[in-house]
Write a protein that holds these residues in place. Structure first.
Motif, short mmCIF file in Angstrom:
data_model
loop_
_atom_site.label_atom_id
_atom_site.label_comp_id
_atom_site.label_asym_id
_atom_site.label_seq_id
_atom_site.Cartn_x
_atom_site.Cartn_y
_atom_site.Cartn_z
N TYR A 216 0.86 -1.18 0.00
CA TYR A 216 0.00 0.00 0.00
C TYR A 216 0.89 1.23 0.00
O TYR A 216 1.76 1.36 0.86
N THR A 217 0.72 2.12 -0.98
CA THR A 217 1.40 3.42 -0.91
C THR A 217 0.33 4.47 -1.13
O THR A 217 -0.60 4.29 -1.93
N ARG A 218 0.49 5.59 -0.45
CA ARG A 218 -0.49 6.68 -0.53
C ARG A 218 -1.92 6.18 -0.39
O ARG A 218 -2.84 6.62 -1.11
N GLY A 219 -2.09 5.17 0.48
CA GLY A 219 -3.42 4.66 0.75
C GLY A 219 -4.02 3.81 -0.35
O GLY A 219 -5.17 3.39 -0.26
N VAL A 220 -3.22 3.50 -1.37
CA VAL A 220 -3.75 2.70 -2.48
C VAL A 220 -3.08 1.33 -2.51
O VAL A 220 -1.87 1.21 -2.29
N HIS A 221 -3.89 0.32 -2.76
CA HIS A 221 -3.38 -1.06 -2.85
C HIS A 221 -2.66 -1.24 -4.18
O HIS A 221 -3.21 -0.96 -5.23
N ARG A 222 -1.39 -1.70 -4.12
CA ARG A 222 -0.57 -1.82 -5.33
C ARG A 222 -0.24 -3.26 -5.69
O ARG A 222 0.70 -3.51 -6.46
N GLY A 223 -0.91 -4.21 -5.08
CA GLY A 223 -0.65 -5.61 -5.43
C GLY A 223 0.48 -6.22 -4.61
O GLY A 223 1.04 -5.59 -3.70
N LEU A 224 0.80 -7.46 -4.96
CA LEU A 224 1.74 -8.28 -4.19
C LEU A 224 3.17 -8.03 -4.65
O LEU A 224 3.46 -8.06 -5.84
N HIS A 225 4.07 -7.80 -3.70
CA HIS A 225 5.47 -7.56 -4.05
C HIS A 225 6.40 -8.22 -3.04
O HIS A 225 6.01 -8.46 -1.90
N GLY A 282 9.01 4.96 -5.39
CA GLY A 282 9.96 6.07 -5.31
C GLY A 282 9.75 6.86 -4.04
O GLY A 282 8.84 6.57 -3.26
N ALA A 283 10.62 7.84 -3.87
CA ALA A 283 10.49 8.70 -2.69
C ALA A 283 9.09 9.29 -2.66
O ALA A 283 8.51 9.62 -3.71
N GLY A 284 8.52 9.37 -1.46
CA GLY A 284 7.18 9.93 -1.34
C GLY A 284 6.08 8.94 -1.71
O GLY A 284 4.91 9.26 -1.60
N GLY A 285 6.49 7.74 -2.12
CA GLY A 285 5.48 6.72 -2.36
C GLY A 285 4.96 6.65 -3.79
O GLY A 285 3.95 6.02 -4.06
N VAL A 286 5.68 7.28 -4.70
CA VAL A 286 5.26 7.15 -6.11
C VAL A 286 5.48 5.71 -6.56
O VAL A 286 6.58 5.17 -6.38
N PHE A 287 4.45 5.13 -7.10
CA PHE A 287 4.54 3.71 -7.45
C PHE A 287 4.66 3.54 -8.96
O PHE A 287 3.90 4.12 -9.73
N THR A 288 5.65 2.76 -9.38
CA THR A 288 5.79 2.43 -10.80
C THR A 288 5.55 0.95 -10.96
O THR A 288 6.25 0.13 -10.35
N LYS A 289 4.56 0.61 -11.78
CA LYS A 289 4.24 -0.83 -11.82
C LYS A 289 5.11 -1.59 -12.82
O LYS A 289 5.78 -0.98 -13.67
N SER A 290 5.08 -2.90 -12.66
CA SER A 290 5.89 -3.78 -13.50
C SER A 290 5.48 -3.64 -14.96
O SER A 290 4.29 -3.50 -15.26
N PRO A 291 6.44 -3.64 -15.89
CA PRO A 291 6.09 -3.48 -17.30
C PRO A 291 5.19 -4.60 -17.81
O PRO A 291 4.34 -4.38 -18.67
N ALA A 292 5.36 -5.82 -17.32
CA ALA A 292 4.51 -6.92 -17.78
C ALA A 292 4.39 -7.94 -16.66
O ALA A 292 5.36 -8.58 -16.29
N SER A 293 3.17 -8.04 -16.11
CA SER A 293 3.01 -8.95 -14.97
C SER A 293 3.22 -10.38 -15.44
O SER A 293 3.51 -11.28 -14.66
#
Lengths: 679, 679
Positions: A216-225, A282-293
């Motif tokens: 979870y970053t910025r209150g949003v669910h971002r999947g399994l990591h 990233g810093a501050g919780g910016v989320f970059t998702k995987s290019p291809a799950s």
């Protein structure tokens, strides 16, 4: 062949002198060439010496705790010995395939060398912790952790499964909440069912864990990591603050693996501990998702191909034990005027052993083939081509399920073929079964695997209906999608059998597809329709997989036998034919439903089966000798090379701590008072 | 229903409130009437209290030796408790049936009550030592030993199997040579393979053994006979002179049974220690042989019927655990918009559970029926009528083999249906499997049993060819012996299914018969011909037995449901129908070969199967609750009545001695040096 001190059982000597081929040539082929065989034997010699210097109480007499301590001791010593013998391992950071190639030898050796027959507590360290760092970590992360892991400066495991969730990983509950103020993740276990449960070595061995958690970053669910978490202090081994850790207790098998549980009470880890090759925070919780799950497919396929090979290995051990025992054991006269025969001469016994010999060999051949496909597809992935991934996924799921189930069943058939003695721990069948049956569940429960394969088959059937071109392994379906030809006239040939199997598989696919469509037409959602059709879907997946194995076996054996001497080629052809006929009888219900087989055809098949059993009979001991599994790996009183079964069983019993004293104290404490009590 | 302290899982509560029948009425029927159910519960209460007062470390954490000591302690205390609660047991010397009737309660209670889930060391004392004295001893011998045995003044076992010989008992090697000068027998073990091996309790528990040995008098071999031999001193428990005795080591299951080995160095016993109800040795070595060797059939049939009932019991425990767990466990969404379902809603899961529920119930019903036949035949034997004995022998061998194999497979299917958690010892599946699979081997290895049944079928097929009248359970063969009618037009009815099964069975018998005859005509001896036809013979025996079970189930369920409320009758009919269809799918290859089933028929069957699964779904928890197996007998973290699965698993893990210390000493001894070593 092994040097044997002492006498060899005369029946085994006779079998060996009757063998029609050169066993050493078989061993060279089976083990992948002369260099590999030589190296394997050298390592086994190290192990053999190791065994000798540590002739303690057999582990089966130990308590759960003692077993853990003994296996830790033994595997630690073994790892040091192996590493000193091996050339230096070079990890290529950023090149997963090369790193893994370099690693594979040590992984395989430690697997084969398992200090005890019940596994060892840092197996997952090598098979998953280190590979995951190499595949999911950035180059910086690899540099930070991989070499330390290779040298066991840190010891790790891979924690995915939880008490409440296994195969359905999206349901996992462990959380990693990103705290942007401190650039840290906070790991937590919100429920009892969210505790990690099962990872090997987790109990009391590892100090680091790759934890799969819902980000979870910025209150949003971002999947399994995946996150690297240190769970124990490197100096004191005490659990880190907020870490609840321990072992989960005894199991059917893999008893020395030290499986553990793990809970988190707001455990903080730094930002760089999220393995960030694919997705990043990233810093501050910016989320970059995987290019291809879809990229995660790759590793899963890799593990499933390994399981097919494990299945072959487990079966080859089981048939080695059962075949040698069946040559030594004499029981139940066939001809009342002759002495009792070797039980391997009972045709019903041959039917238990020889089809499992054929499976051990064919599973290995199929594993080689799929391993090659895997490498091709991985290379294509590197070039950005993803089109063969779904096919490989469908194939590997089906193979994983069918081979693991057949291997577990086969180990039990072999065990039961040894009568009561197979029931004893000293036969080593119980350990073999413990490993074989576990593979039916781990890395994707088998029914779920078959449903994955079936889902792929439904997709390609739809494509075929739409006139699209299919991938090679499912291309045969095209023939059946518009018309439904009976298999070409039955001629008892192998190609005729393959044709009949594919015809039956295609029809099972059609039936499942039609059932799903009918249910959808009646208003069911697609998932509910698939659930209601689950029985037909799994059946289609099994039959498709079996047809694939027979066709692949046919092609591969043709290729392989061209490189071998005629004597071995003959044997390998017989073995393949038995595999095909055995598959045929296993699928008989479906075959009869969709083919035009007559009574005469079936009589012919039965005769063929009986004739193959009698042909393989003469070489059965030779074949299992050719697997070249030394006694120190086989660890069986029934299956040793010299065949001195009863002597070994008796000697093993003498080691029982209960047998050290003629009178156990429980006599005085409990039995005598019982005998004297006034009932 | 049990009083539950604490919360019950809400999914289980929901299941129980949805159940369409009265579970208590089911429990009364299943347990044989209100009195028996009441008594069973009273005894279980004693056990439950017993469990509470002995809350030690779970046995799965103990070493082999500790497990023996703990189980001896617990079962000794339990026996005293049980005997004090029971009315006095009256043995009727000379009347085996009555004595055994009086004994049965204590035998059954101790079995059910097995102090631990791994058996107990004087089980064979009650199930074989004492019954053999009563059945094979003269009245004088019964008077001398039976009461002492009942009161455990002496503790015994029954020693038949040797290291080198099991099922083929004529091959046993232990000798009893009569010495006419002293009127004594001299017991000896001429070879290593002649050592007795396996008897329960033999290791360190018993002081007396009934030894099966080859009798020689006046230099002539007189066959196998039972001798009572004292093997340990009653005061010191030290082995008697010339007695070599100990335990054989660990096994897959039955770990607390203390199986042992036994060798003799010229051990002398008095003349009166040969159990002499049937054959006798007189002064000077005059030998009088048994009036009818066929009389030994009786006891074997008795034990095999018990095994059918054991199979039902093991399966009912396994399905209780798996069904409750499947109602509690939630996993893998069916509808992506809804929460994860109970896994019992996956149709593939239902296919794993419900056919095994139906087997548990039908095996028990068939066991009741065969038990009645056994009693009738025993009564006839008393009147000198022997004609039904071969039929009963053929029937009981087939049932023993099929039910034990199905039960073992069913326990494993149930275990695997619980995913990884089923692999843990605390699920109790491993112990259940240990018992279930052992029955495939003991009391006659299953393949040998099937060949016995087949031999009987060959005999009656010959009789039918000769126009002779057949016994009731094989009479259906008459219809097929001259002509070969297709089963009456398929109408999806139960009678139609039974007809089709019998048609297939008869044809398999015919095929096997013809193969044997053809081989004999080609010059093979009858035994060699039978060996070469072994595959077809065993297949015929299996199919015949399955057809018998379905027909018997049909008749018995009709009779039973007439006595039950409509709600339960409906459920029992559904359960039987599922049993029949499941059998049908199991035998599909043979059915399609010999019947005129069409695609439409098979589609209809598949729909019927799916519809039955969904009907049974609503009552599945109710049915397993109705088996009324209390938690203290079930001993499963996954299957307890309250469904608190994860809490129990976690609590069980906490009991691990490894979890008592946060850091195991092997860290300092082996892991830290490994981490610091320079690789």
């Amino acid at each position: 062949m092994p040097a044997v001190s002492g006498k060899v059982n005369p029946d085994l000597l006779k079998e060996r002198s009757n063998c029609t081929f050169n066993v050493e040539e078989f061993a060279v082929w089976w083990n992948g060439g002369p260099e590999k065989l030589k190296e394997k034997r050298e390592i086994e010699k190290v192990l053999l010496e190791d065994e000798k210097e540590d002739d303690d109480v057999p582990i089966s007499y130990l308590s759960h705790k003692e077993l853990y301590e003994a296996s830790t001791k033994k595997s630690a010593r073994l790892y040091i010995k192996l590493r000193r013998r091996l050339p230096k391992i070079e990890l290529k950071y950023g090149n997963y395939a090369e790193s893994l190639g370099a690693l594979r030898k040590v992984v395989n050796l430690m697997r084969g060398a398992s200090a005890v027959s019940e596994g060892y507590p840092f197996g997952v360290h090598f098979s998953m912790f280190l590979p995951t760092i190499l595949s999911q970590g950035t180059v910086e992360q690899q540099k930070k952790w991989a070499l330390k892991a290779l040298n066991l400066d840190i010891i790790g495991t891979y924690a995915q499964t939880e008490l409440g969730h296994g195969t359905f990983i999206r349901g996992l509950e462990t959380r990693a909440d990103f705290d942007p103020r401190k650039n840290e993740f906070i790991l937590s276990s919100p429920t009892r069912s969210s505790y990690k449960w099962w990872p090997g070595g987790l109990g009391h061995t590892v100090n680091h864990v790759i934890v799969l958690a819902q980000l979870y970053t910025r209150g949003v669910h971002r999947g399994l990591h995946p996150f690297i978490v240190q769970v124990r202090d490197l100096e004191t081994h005490k659990p880190m603050p907020g870490v609840i850790i321990g072992e989960i207790g005894p199991k059917i098998g893999m008893k020395a693996v030290n499986n553990g549980f793990l809970g988190f009470k707001n455990v903080r880890i730094p930002l760089e501990n999220m393995l960030a090759k694919n997705a990043q925070v990233g810093a501050g919780g910016v989320f970059t998702k995987s290019p291809a799950s879809v990229l995660t497919y790759g590793t899963m396929v890799f593990v499933r191909v390994l399981i097919v090979r494990d299945a072959a290995n487990q079966l080859s051990s089981a048939v080695t034990i059962a075949t040698r025992y069946s040559a030594v054991r004499r029981q139940s006269p066939i001809d009342p005027n002759k002495p009792e025969p070797q039980i391997i001469d009972h045709v019903t016994q041959q039917l238990k052993l020889f089809p499992n010999i054929s499976k051990a060999i064919l599973f290995n051949i199929v594993a080689d083939k799929v391993w090659n496909i895997y490498n091709e597809v991985t290379e294509e992935l590197g070039r950005g081509q993803l089109d063969r991934l779904p096919e490989l996924h469908g194939l590997s799921c089906g193979l994983k399920a069918v081979c693991s189930a057949d291997a577990a069943a086969g180990v039990e058939v072999c065990r039961l073929s040894c009568g009561g003695h197979g029931y004893m721990t000293s036969s080593n069948f119980p350990s073999l079964y413990g490993f074989a049956t576990a593979a039916c569940t781990y890395e994707g429960e088998n029914t779920v695997m078959l449903l994955q394969t079936a889902r792929y088959l439904m997709k390609v059937w739809r494509m075929a209906l739409d006139g699209k071109k299919l991938m090679p392994t499912v291309d045969y379906l095209t023939k059946y999608v518009r018309t439904n030809p009976r298999p070409s006239k039955w001629d008892n040939s192998l190609l005729g059998m393959i044709d009949a199997l594919e015809c039956a598989a295609a029809n099972k696919v059609r039936i499942a597809f039609d059932s799903v469509e009918k249910r959808k037409a009646a208003g069911m959602g697609p998932e509910e329709a698939a659930n209601m059709t689950g029985i037909e879907l799994t059946q289609a997946a099994v039959l498709h997989t079996r047809a694939y194995m027979v066709r692949t076996g046919y092609e591969e054996v043709k290729r392989i036998t061209a490189t071998l001497s005629p004597a071995i080629a003959t044997v390998l052809n017989q073995v393949f034919e038995l595999f095909a006929i055995d598959t045929f009888f296993t699928c008989m219900g479906d075959l009869l439903r969709f083919s035009g087989l007559t009574h005469t055809d079936l009589d012919g098949l039965q005769k063929k089966l009986e004739s193959l059993l009698s042909k393989i009979r003469v070489n059965a001991v030779g074949i299992v000798d050719g697997f070249d599994i030394p006694d120190c790996v086989l660890k069986s009183t029934l299956g040793a090379y010299d065949g001195n079964v009863y002597e070994r069983m008796f000697a093993e019993a003498q080691k029982s701590p209960l047998n050290k004293d003629p009178v156990n104290e429980s006599f005085h404490l409990y039995l005598k008072p019982l005998m004297k009590s006034n009932l």
